[in-house]
Write an enzyme that holds these catalytic residues in place. Sequence first.
Site, PDB file in Angstrom:
ATOM      1  N   TYR A  44       8.711  -7.639   5.449  1.00 24.24           N
ATOM      2  CA  TYR A  44       7.344  -7.976   5.884  1.00 24.24           C
ATOM      3  C   TYR A  44       6.452  -8.015   4.632  1.00 24.24           C
ATOM      4  O   TYR A  44       5.419  -7.351   4.574  1.00 24.24           O
ATOM      5  CB  TYR A  44       6.805  -6.947   6.884  1.00 24.24           C
ATOM      6  CG  TYR A  44       7.748  -6.615   8.014  1.00 24.24           C
ATOM      7  CD1 TYR A  44       7.682  -7.316   9.220  1.00 24.24           C
ATOM      8  CD2 TYR A  44       8.711  -5.609   7.893  1.00 24.24           C
ATOM      9  CE1 TYR A  44       8.553  -7.015  10.267  1.00 24.24           C
ATOM     10  CE2 TYR A  44       9.583  -5.310   8.929  1.00 24.24           C
ATOM     11  CZ  TYR A  44       9.488  -6.003  10.113  1.00 24.24           C
ATOM     12  OH  TYR A  44      10.342  -5.703  11.137  1.00 24.24           O
ATOM     13  N   CYS A  53     -26.293   0.426   9.790  1.00 19.28           N
ATOM     14  CA  CYS A  53     -26.454  -1.005  10.040  1.00 19.28           C
ATOM     15  C   CYS A  53     -27.262  -1.231  11.313  1.00 19.28           C
ATOM     16  O   CYS A  53     -26.941  -0.663  12.356  1.00 19.28           O
ATOM     17  CB  CYS A  53     -25.076  -1.643  10.181  1.00 19.28           C
ATOM     18  SG  CYS A  53     -25.131  -3.349  10.726  1.00 19.28           S
ATOM     19  N   CYS A  92     -24.041  -7.731   6.015  1.00 18.97           N
ATOM     20  CA  CYS A  92     -23.100  -6.734   6.516  1.00 18.97           C
ATOM     21  C   CYS A  92     -22.907  -5.709   5.411  1.00 18.97           C
ATOM     22  O   CYS A  92     -22.627  -6.067   4.272  1.00 18.97           O
ATOM     23  CB  CYS A  92     -21.779  -7.401   6.854  1.00 18.97           C
ATOM     24  SG  CYS A  92     -20.459  -6.219   7.144  1.00 18.97           S
ATOM     25  N   GLU A 147       9.565 -12.446   4.533  1.00 19.71           N
ATOM     26  CA  GLU A 147       8.290 -12.664   5.232  1.00 19.71           C
ATOM     27  C   GLU A 147       8.422 -13.904   6.117  1.00 19.71           C
ATOM     28  O   GLU A 147       9.044 -14.886   5.731  1.00 19.71           O
ATOM     29  CB  GLU A 147       7.173 -12.837   4.177  1.00 19.71           C
ATOM     30  CG  GLU A 147       5.919 -13.517   4.623  1.00 19.71           C
ATOM     31  CD  GLU A 147       5.136 -12.761   5.689  1.00 19.71           C
ATOM     32  OE1 GLU A 147       4.996 -11.533   5.587  1.00 19.71           O
ATOM     33  OE2 GLU A 147       4.684 -13.421   6.641  1.00 19.71           O
ATOM     34  N   GLN A 204      -5.276  -8.504   0.845  1.00 15.20           N
ATOM     35  CA  GLN A 204      -5.844  -7.289   1.421  1.00 15.20           C
ATOM     36  C   GLN A 204      -7.362  -7.292   1.243  1.00 15.20           C
ATOM     37  O   GLN A 204      -7.844  -7.623   0.169  1.00 15.20           O
ATOM     38  CB  GLN A 204      -5.246  -6.072   0.740  1.00 15.20           C
ATOM     39  CG  GLN A 204      -3.751  -5.909   0.996  1.00 15.20           C
ATOM     40  CD  GLN A 204      -3.459  -5.350   2.371  1.00 15.20           C
ATOM     41  OE1 GLN A 204      -4.358  -5.020   3.136  1.00 15.20           O
ATOM     42  NE2 GLN A 204      -2.193  -5.260   2.709  1.00 15.20           N
ATOM     43  N   CYS A 212       0.437   0.289   9.865  1.00 22.35           N
ATOM     44  CA  CYS A 212      -0.962   0.199  10.273  1.00 22.35           C
ATOM     45  C   CYS A 212      -1.114   0.638  11.728  1.00 22.35           C
ATOM     46  O   CYS A 212      -2.151   0.455  12.333  1.00 22.35           O
ATOM     47  CB  CYS A 212      -1.485  -1.225  10.070  1.00 22.35           C
ATOM     48  SG  CYS A 212      -0.479  -2.462  10.881  1.00 22.35           S
ATOM     49  N   ASP A 240       6.636  -2.927   5.730  1.00 21.58           N
ATOM     50  CA  ASP A 240       5.186  -2.906   5.992  1.00 21.58           C
ATOM     51  C   ASP A 240       4.921  -3.846   7.165  1.00 21.58           C
ATOM     52  O   ASP A 240       4.313  -4.894   7.004  1.00 21.58           O
ATOM     53  CB  ASP A 240       4.446  -3.365   4.721  1.00 21.58           C
ATOM     54  CG  ASP A 240       2.927  -3.302   4.867  1.00 21.58           C
ATOM     55  OD1 ASP A 240       2.434  -2.784   5.890  1.00 21.58           O
ATOM     56  OD2 ASP A 240       2.222  -3.779   3.951  1.00 21.58           O
TER      57      ASP A 240
HETATM   58  N1  SAH Z   1       2.910  -6.085   2.564  1.00 23.46           N
HETATM   59  C1  SAH Z   1       2.114  -7.258   2.768  1.00 23.46           C
HETATM   60  C2  SAH Z   1       1.399  -7.360   4.094  1.00 23.46           C
HETATM   61  C3  SAH Z   1       2.132  -6.931   5.282  1.00 23.46           C
HETATM   62  S1  SAH Z   1       1.288  -7.343   6.771  1.00 23.46           S
HETATM   63  C4  SAH Z   1       1.066  -7.362   1.685  1.00 23.46           C
HETATM   64  O1  SAH Z   1       0.684  -6.367   1.134  1.00 23.46           O
HETATM   65  O2  SAH Z   1       0.615  -8.447   1.404  1.00 23.46           O
HETATM   66  C5  SAH Z   1       2.681  -7.722   7.780  1.00 23.46           C
HETATM   67  C6  SAH Z   1       3.345  -9.017   7.419  1.00 23.46           C
HETATM   68  O3  SAH Z   1       4.489  -9.186   8.241  1.00 23.46           O
HETATM   69  C7  SAH Z   1       2.489 -10.256   7.654  1.00 23.46           C
HETATM   70  O4  SAH Z   1       2.429 -10.983   6.473  1.00 23.46           O
HETATM   71  C8  SAH Z   1       3.252 -11.027   8.762  1.00 23.46           C
HETATM   72  O5  SAH Z   1       3.150 -12.422   8.602  1.00 23.46           O
HETATM   73  C9  SAH Z   1       4.654 -10.550   8.560  1.00 23.46           C
HETATM   74  N2  SAH Z   1       5.569 -10.595   9.723  1.00 23.46           N
HETATM   75  C10 SAH Z   1       5.273 -10.448  11.026  1.00 23.46           C
HETATM   76  N3  SAH Z   1       6.399 -10.424  11.762  1.00 23.46           N
HETATM   77  C11 SAH Z   1       7.441 -10.552  10.904  1.00 23.46           C
HETATM   78  C12 SAH Z   1       8.870 -10.573  11.063  1.00 23.46           C
HETATM   79  N4  SAH Z   1       9.423 -10.461  12.263  1.00 23.46           N
HETATM   80  N5  SAH Z   1       9.622 -10.699   9.959  1.00 23.46           N
HETATM   81  C13 SAH Z   1       9.069 -10.802   8.730  1.00 23.46           C
HETATM   82  N6  SAH Z   1       7.724 -10.791   8.525  1.00 23.46           N
HETATM   83  C14 SAH Z   1       6.921 -10.664   9.590  1.00 23.46           C
END
Ligand code: SAH
Length: 502
Positions: free
Chosen positions: A331, A73, A179, A352, A302, A428, A401
């Site tokens: 999450y 790039c 990009c 969530e 994603q 992550c 997650d």
């Molecule tokens: N597994 C999901 C993405 C996870 S990313 C998917 O594939 O779509 C992490 C996620 O955790 C985000 O959506 C964020 O909003 C949420 N999050 C952050 N802090 C949190 C908490 N204390 N309790 C519950 N969810 C939370």
Amino acid sequence: MNLKKNDSFVVTIEDLSDDGWGIGRLEGYIWFIKDTVIGDVAEASVMKMKKSYGFARLVKILRPSPERVEPACPAARRCGGCQLQSMSYKEQLRFKENKVFNNLVRIGGLDNLVRVGEEDSAGEEGPENTARFLPIMGMDNPWRYRNKAQFPFGTDKEGRIVAGFYAGHTHEIIPQEDCLLGVEENQVILGIIKEFMERYHIRAYDEQRHEGLVRHGLIRKGFCTGELMVCLVINGRELPKADRLVTELRTVKGMTSISYSINTEKTNVIMGKEIVPLWGPQYITDYIGDIKYRISPISFYQVNPVQTEKLYKTALDYAGLTGSETVWDLYCGIGTISLFLARRAKRVFGVEIVPQAIEDARQNAAVNGLDNTEFFVGKAEEVLPREYEDNHIRADVIVVDPPRKGCDAKCLETIVKMAPERVVYVSCDSATLARDLKYLRDGGYEVKKVRCCDMFGWGVHVETVVLLSKRKPDNIIEVKVELDELDATTAETKAAYPEIKE
Ligand code: SAH
């Protein structure tokens, strides 16, 4: 270290920092040097020095690393998007894998972690007392993998409309419409929007003065369906001549949804709260595996759907579902993993914090006819303990997650109390992952498998999925208890029935 500002020195790059700066060591002192890759011998000049580490500017590569490549790039060095464009893709994967492995050993104390090949991935049991580290899942083609792009609009010195990217850590727009991580349609769509703005004298937004209309162009594509979405973010309530823009955009193959978003605030947040539809439905559809998702301009989804499928299939595999399990997905976002699991579990509960994401999760569950799911809005560390203490919920498998900061201690504590057979941790950030694994291991779990997945080629981040199993009670004790019981029964029986002979 006997150096001062602007002095130059020569150093070999041994590692990369979390944000992609090369790291070299000189007499025990650590140097961070941008635009270098592992294996480079570089000349650098001092920018800033602290007690044990400093920052230096690259002057010249004296001997390039064998893994150094010419960035594909043209904006690679100025754009803040990619940090690893000078590194071969193979080396990026090696770097990411090593980073995770080392963090798990150093921070997580996983001294039984062993690297194994692909063929060793089947089954839960590895060699005695080992945690298996499987090869990273890389991309077949690390270009044009992003299904979403948000381009800022601005005006150049000659007064022409430009679209592009912010230079790293600034708000200066670098004109760059193609990009290489994004889809080819981006460039065509941006061309149409720019021409429309020039023709009808619609101004780009000026951040300093907080005036002008067009702030950002959001473009999303469903990789499986080919559907395209365009949402223009504007500093106003109306888009003049919108019908002309719609006519032009509809000439692009796959165009499905056109809208604008109202954002009149002085803010770094891109999307406004209100979306005004111009043409088509307010969403596009896409699939990950055989699960269908509706994606609106503001939905979280994603950005690399191909790798996401690999990652979530691994998580599903690690969950080891047979159809009778109760699963908690903490999450859960828009329920991407929950819906994957729901096909193979008795019941799935998702938690969530963002209410809009939970609305999407419920809608996606309905669209896919998955009525064995239930979603809770709230913090994982509040919902899980509450449901456990008040409603005595249980779980066979718990999937987490979390965002980069990892799981809250209260959340981990409740997981350990609930004692599911398996915990699947999708992460992550390998440093917080390592910290949390340590807690779970102390709480009676053992790490069985670890596998990284590259979702962000040319960037520094990497995803990891880990399978933990509840440690089995010591077999010898189990047998002994049984024998003791048997002996007792026999003695009692003998006493009651004297006629029983040996
Ligand atoms: N597994 C999901 C993405 C996870 S990313 C998917 O594939 O779509 C992490 C996620 O955790 C985000 O959506 C964020 O909003 C949420 N999050 C952050 N802090 C949190 C908490 N204390 N309790 C519950 N969810 C939370």
